[in-house]
Design a protein around this motif. Sequence first.
Motif, PDB file in Angstrom:
ATOM      1  N   HIS A 128       2.546  15.014   6.468  1.00 14.29           N
ATOM      2  CA  HIS A 128       2.022  15.742   5.188  1.00 14.29           C
ATOM      3  C   HIS A 128       2.985  15.704   4.238  1.00 14.29           C
ATOM      4  CE1 HIS A 128      -0.842  17.332   7.940  1.00 14.29           C
ATOM      5  NE2 HIS A 128       0.111  17.911   8.816  1.00 14.29           N
ATOM      6  N   LEU A 129       3.962  14.903   4.221  1.00 12.67           N
ATOM      7  CA  LEU A 129       5.098  14.561   3.226  1.00 12.67           C
ATOM      8  C   LEU A 129       4.355  13.700   2.045  1.00 12.67           C
ATOM      9  CD1 LEU A 129       8.053  13.149   5.190  1.00 12.67           C
ATOM     10  CD2 LEU A 129       7.847  15.406   4.125  1.00 12.67           C
ATOM     11  N   PRO A 130       4.825  14.100   0.974  1.00 11.83           N
ATOM     12  CA  PRO A 130       4.516  13.220  -0.140  1.00 11.83           C
ATOM     13  C   PRO A 130       4.433  11.909  -0.249  1.00 11.83           C
ATOM     14  CG  PRO A 130       6.409  14.533  -0.823  1.00 11.83           C
ATOM     15  CD  PRO A 130       5.796  14.955   0.662  1.00 11.83           C
ATOM     16  N   GLU A 131       3.679  11.035  -0.749  1.00 14.57           N
ATOM     17  CA  GLU A 131       3.561   9.720  -0.422  1.00 14.57           C
ATOM     18  C   GLU A 131       4.673   9.027  -1.435  1.00 14.57           C
ATOM     19  OE1 GLU A 131       0.067   7.231  -0.790  1.00 14.57           O
ATOM     20  OE2 GLU A 131      -0.979   9.081  -0.354  1.00 14.57           O
ATOM     21  N   GLY A 132       4.690   7.612  -1.462  1.00 13.88           N
ATOM     22  CA  GLY A 132       5.209   6.862  -2.281  1.00 13.88           C
ATOM     23  C   GLY A 132       6.786   6.317  -1.932  1.00 13.88           C
TER      24      GLY A 132
ATOM     25  N   PHE B  80      -8.611  -0.826   3.039  1.00 16.07           N
ATOM     26  CA  PHE B  80      -7.622  -0.138   2.393  1.00 16.07           C
ATOM     27  C   PHE B  80      -6.340  -0.933   2.347  1.00 16.07           C
ATOM     28  CE2 PHE B  80      -7.945   0.989   6.990  1.00 16.07           C
ATOM     29  CZ  PHE B  80      -6.835   0.763   7.583  1.00 16.07           C
ATOM     30  N   TYR B  81      -6.541  -2.163   1.958  1.00 20.64           N
ATOM     31  CA  TYR B  81      -5.450  -3.156   1.530  1.00 20.64           C
ATOM     32  C   TYR B  81      -4.714  -2.475   0.187  1.00 20.64           C
ATOM     33  CZ  TYR B  81      -7.235  -6.973   4.311  1.00 20.64           C
ATOM     34  OH  TYR B  81      -7.942  -7.682   5.273  1.00 20.64           O
ATOM     35  N   GLY B  82      -3.363  -2.513   0.403  1.00 21.60           N
ATOM     36  CA  GLY B  82      -2.369  -1.932  -0.696  1.00 21.60           C
ATOM     37  C   GLY B  82      -2.138  -0.451  -0.469  1.00 21.60           C
ATOM     38  N   GLU B  83      -2.923   0.194   0.364  1.00 19.55           N
ATOM     39  CA  GLU B  83      -2.453   1.679   0.665  1.00 19.55           C
ATOM     40  C   GLU B  83      -1.432   1.666   1.483  1.00 19.55           C
ATOM     41  OE1 GLU B  83      -5.009   4.777   0.034  1.00 19.55           O
ATOM     42  OE2 GLU B  83      -6.898   3.622  -0.149  1.00 19.55           O
ATOM     43  N   ILE B  84      -0.883   3.087   1.587  1.00 11.78           N
ATOM     44  CA  ILE B  84       0.166   3.176   2.245  1.00 11.78           C
ATOM     45  C   ILE B  84      -0.287   3.684   3.765  1.00 11.78           C
ATOM     46  CG2 ILE B  84       2.441   4.608   2.487  1.00 11.78           C
ATOM     47  CD1 ILE B  84       2.558   2.613   0.488  1.00 11.78           C
ATOM     48  N   LEU B  85       0.155   3.195   4.816  1.00 15.01           N
ATOM     49  CA  LEU B  85      -0.039   3.531   6.193  1.00 15.01           C
ATOM     50  C   LEU B  85       1.066   4.133   6.669  1.00 15.01           C
ATOM     51  CD1 LEU B  85      -2.077   3.557   8.725  1.00 15.01           C
ATOM     52  CD2 LEU B  85      -1.025   1.085   9.061  1.00 15.01           C
ATOM     53  N   SER B  86       0.717   5.262   7.428  1.00 18.11           N
ATOM     54  CA  SER B  86       1.928   6.106   8.047  1.00 18.11           C
ATOM     55  C   SER B  86       1.456   6.224   9.372  1.00 18.11           C
ATOM     56  CB  SER B  86       1.900   7.450   7.628  1.00 18.11           C
ATOM     57  OG  SER B  86       2.114   7.380   6.108  1.00 18.11           O
ATOM     58  N   ILE B  87       2.493   5.752  10.226  1.00 19.68           N
ATOM     59  CA  ILE B  87       2.241   5.663  11.661  1.00 19.68           C
ATOM     60  C   ILE B  87       3.528   6.327  12.406  1.00 19.68           C
ATOM     61  CG2 ILE B  87       0.840   3.580  11.425  1.00 19.68           C
ATOM     62  CD1 ILE B  87       3.360   2.065  12.873  1.00 19.68           C
TER      63      ILE B  87
ATOM     64  N   HIS C 130      13.436   3.898  21.203  1.00 15.86           N
ATOM     65  CA  HIS C 130      13.497   3.922  19.840  1.00 15.86           C
ATOM     66  C   HIS C 130      12.255   4.970  19.713  1.00 15.86           C
ATOM     67  CE1 HIS C 130      15.884   0.926  18.557  1.00 15.86           C
ATOM     68  NE2 HIS C 130      15.574   0.188  19.447  1.00 15.86           N
ATOM     69  N   LEU C 131      11.347   5.576  20.485  1.00 16.20           N
ATOM     70  CA  LEU C 131      10.167   6.304  20.667  1.00 16.20           C
ATOM     71  C   LEU C 131      10.487   7.779  20.482  1.00 16.20           C
ATOM     72  CD1 LEU C 131       7.584   4.008  22.661  1.00 16.20           C
ATOM     73  CD2 LEU C 131       8.434   3.711  20.228  1.00 16.20           C
ATOM     74  N   PRO C 132      10.087   8.571  19.794  1.00 13.87           N
ATOM     75  CA  PRO C 132       8.851   8.129  18.976  1.00 13.87           C
ATOM     76  C   PRO C 132       9.364   7.512  17.600  1.00 13.87           C
ATOM     77  CG  PRO C 132       8.952  10.590  19.088  1.00 13.87           C
ATOM     78  CD  PRO C 132       9.949  10.112  19.862  1.00 13.87           C
ATOM     79  N   TYR C 133       8.703   6.422  17.071  1.00 10.77           N
ATOM     80  CA  TYR C 133       8.903   5.784  16.080  1.00 10.77           C
ATOM     81  C   TYR C 133       8.337   6.105  14.830  1.00 10.77           C
ATOM     82  CZ  TYR C 133      11.010   2.146  13.034  1.00 10.77           C
ATOM     83  OH  TYR C 133      11.467   1.484  11.900  1.00 10.77           O
ATOM     84  N   PHE C 134       8.643   6.751  13.730  1.00 11.99           N
ATOM     85  CA  PHE C 134       7.940   6.924  12.466  1.00 11.99           C
ATOM     86  C   PHE C 134       8.183   5.832  11.574  1.00 11.99           C
ATOM     87  CE2 PHE C 134       8.801  11.061  14.742  1.00 11.99           C
ATOM     88  CZ  PHE C 134       7.714  11.823  14.464  1.00 11.99           C
ATOM     89  N   CYS C 135       7.163   5.354  10.900  1.00 14.77           N
ATOM     90  CA  CYS C 135       7.460   4.592   9.938  1.00 14.77           C
ATOM     91  C   CYS C 135       6.001   4.567   9.031  1.00 14.77           C
ATOM     92  CB  CYS C 135       7.572   3.278  10.394  1.00 14.77           C
ATOM     93  SG  CYS C 135       6.261   2.015  10.145  1.00 14.77           S
ATOM     94  N   ARG C 136       6.314   4.208   7.635  1.00 14.10           N
ATOM     95  CA  ARG C 136       5.223   3.908   6.697  1.00 14.10           C
ATOM     96  C   ARG C 136       5.525   2.926   5.827  1.00 14.10           C
ATOM     97  NH1 ARG C 136       4.114   9.591   5.406  1.00 14.10           N
ATOM     98  NH2 ARG C 136       6.288  10.237   5.133  1.00 14.10           N
ATOM     99  N   GLY C 137       4.405   2.442   5.205  1.00 12.28           N
ATOM    100  CA  GLY C 137       4.408   1.235   4.226  1.00 12.28           C
ATOM    101  C   GLY C 137       3.237   0.633   3.941  1.00 12.28           C
ATOM    102  N   GLU C 138       3.226  -0.335   2.950  1.00 13.86           N
ATOM    103  CA  GLU C 138       1.972  -0.988   2.403  1.00 13.86           C
ATOM    104  C   GLU C 138       1.294  -1.647   3.530  1.00 13.86           C
ATOM    105  OE1 GLU C 138       2.681  -3.153  -1.154  1.00 13.86           O
ATOM    106  OE2 GLU C 138       0.734  -3.328  -1.472  1.00 13.86           O
ATOM    107  N   VAL C 139       0.030  -1.675   3.296  1.00 14.62           N
ATOM    108  CA  VAL C 139      -0.844  -2.556   4.229  1.00 14.62           C
ATOM    109  C   VAL C 139      -1.215  -3.786   3.377  1.00 14.62           C
ATOM    110  CG1 VAL C 139      -3.075  -2.757   5.080  1.00 14.62           C
ATOM    111  CG2 VAL C 139      -1.966  -0.745   5.096  1.00 14.62           C
TER     112      VAL C 139
END
Length: 155
Positions: free
Chosen positions: A145-149, A90-97, A3-12
Amino acid sequence: MRHLPYFCRGEVVKGFGRGSKELGIPTANFSEQVVENFPSDISTGIYYGWACVGNGDVHKMVLSIGWNPFYKNTKKSVETHIIHTFKEDFYGEILSIVIVGYIRPEKNFDSLEALISAIQEDIEEAKRQLDLPEHLKLKEDNFFHLPEGKTVNNR
Ligand code: ADP
Ligand code: MG
């Protein structure tokens, strides 16, 4: 690792309040929604990669996926320790990994000291690995560098 590299983002979100921060190793926990979207066959254990909060800078990170046997958790969790000192939570922020590589399986530790020193070794290993040219290039990936949300699992 398939599965690597694995891209993901979501709320903390708030974690289990286990006091990781008191140990000097805060871990940003992803919301359940993000965790449920993870490939179910991804191995539990400790990984390294890159992470970015909101549209901030990209930092090295270590990540744990699993059941956290030390704390006898009943739920799977995905927790990111970013190798950087932040001024504020940074609770509630979007974390991208992006998860880049695997370090070791989960282990049980006899003492808190043993757990902490294992994590310190994981951090050193992550720093070394991520300095390799093939891993450094993921730091510059457009993903960061993508827009968030949007919550994206593996793009
Ligand atoms: P919780 O049980 O709520 O996850 P932790 O003790 O693990 O509590 O602390 C995690 C929180 O600390 C994160 O959600 C984030 O807001 C904050 N934090 C501050 N610095 C870092 C860092 N370097 N890496 C991860 N989280 C951090
Ligand atoms: Mg945590």
